[in-house]
Write an enzyme that holds these catalytic residues in place. Structure first.
Site, PDB file in Angstrom:
ATOM      1  N   VAL A 289     -15.736  10.212 -15.009  1.00  0.00           N
ATOM      2  CA  VAL A 289     -15.780  11.622 -15.405  1.00  0.00           C
ATOM      3  C   VAL A 289     -16.462  11.737 -16.768  1.00  0.00           C
ATOM      4  CG1 VAL A 289     -14.438  13.717 -15.799  1.00  0.00           C
ATOM      5  CG2 VAL A 289     -13.640  12.030 -14.112  1.00  0.00           C
ATOM      6  N   LYS A 290     -17.589  12.465 -16.778  1.00  0.00           N
ATOM      7  CA  LYS A 290     -18.371  12.595 -18.008  1.00  0.00           C
ATOM      8  C   LYS A 290     -17.960  13.876 -18.731  1.00  0.00           C
ATOM      9  CE  LYS A 290     -23.200  11.955 -19.335  1.00  0.00           C
ATOM     10  NZ  LYS A 290     -24.569  12.127 -18.861  1.00  0.00           N
ATOM     11  N   ILE A 291     -17.609  13.723 -19.992  1.00  0.00           N
ATOM     12  CA  ILE A 291     -16.989  14.820 -20.746  1.00  0.00           C
ATOM     13  C   ILE A 291     -17.674  14.974 -22.102  1.00  0.00           C
ATOM     14  CG2 ILE A 291     -14.803  15.539 -21.823  1.00  0.00           C
ATOM     15  CD1 ILE A 291     -13.382  14.008 -19.600  1.00  0.00           C
TER      16      ILE A 291
END
Ligand code: E4P
Length: 218
Positions: free
Chosen positions: A86-88
């Site tokens: 998950v890229k945040i």
């Protein structure tokens, strides 16, 4: 150093995979839009296609900017496949979300990183990967590779486990410089990876070998 490809284009991912040197994929909302992928259903299906195609980690970026919605969206992304990361974005809510996912054992990639201070925050929060943007730092006439070196030094002194993923790569030289600086991962467009092959002496040498062989093997 691991090699990731920075694209949402299936053909380019397949081409890099065929080279036998691909360790993963990174995407972002701009790269998804470039492929004409829109709407959550289509976006999730496209990530599934990429995650099935490669063995390594695939970064899928959240669109939400508040903690609660980031977490909800991130959980849906993480659910797609085991290799989804998950890229945040590097914001207050983003750091809270990275801490949440670290507690849950879900891998994250902290993106839009432009300073050593931000890199410290992401490592403290337990990010799996940290994405400093080399090319965008160079674009404003600062030194993107110097930023990678600074973060590598801090992470080594402090023993942080977060992997430094050099992003926003624009040239083959950036890849070599990221390797020299000690980046754990580099994510690059296909043309930068292919640019690493080029050397005129390789072409000249190969032509000469074949020519000499042909002389005696007609
Ligand atoms: C990858 O994680 C980044 O989103 C990407 O490398 C940004 O690259 P750009 O600066 O060329 O858009």
């Amino acid at each position: 150093m691991k090699f990731f490809i920075d694209t949402a284009n299936i053909n380019q991912i397949a081409e890099a995979k065929d080279l036998g040197i691909l360790d993963g994929v990174t995407t972002n909302p701009s790269l998804m839009a470039k492929e004409g992928i829109s709407g959550e259903k289509e976006i999730l299906a496209h990530y599934k296609k990429i995650a099935d195609l490669v063995d390594g980690d695939v970064s899928a970026e959240v669109i939400a900017t508040d903690f609660k919605t980031m977490v909800e969206e991130g959980l849906r992304l993480a659910d797609i496949a085991e290799n989804i990361v998950v890229k945040i974005p590097m914001t207050k809510d983003g750091i809270k979300a990275i801490s949440f996912f670290a507690e849950e054992g879900i891998n994250t990639n902290c993106t839009l990183v432009f300073s050593a201070g931000q890199a410290i925050l992401a490592a403290k929060a337990g990010a799996t990967y940290l994405s400093p943007f080399v090319g965008r730092v160079d674009d404003i006439n600062w030194d993107g590779i110097a930023l990678i070196k600074e973060i590598v030094k801090i992470y080594s002194i402090q023993g942080y486990m977060t992997e430094i993923l050099a992003a926003s790569i624009r040239t083959p030289l950036h890849i070599v410089q990221a390797a020299k600086a000690g980046a754990d991962v580099v994510t690059c467009p296909l043309n930068s990876i292919l640019g690493l092959f080029n050397h005129p002496l390789t072409d000249i040498g190969l032509a000469k070998f074949l020519e000499d062989h042909q002389k005696l093997n007609k």
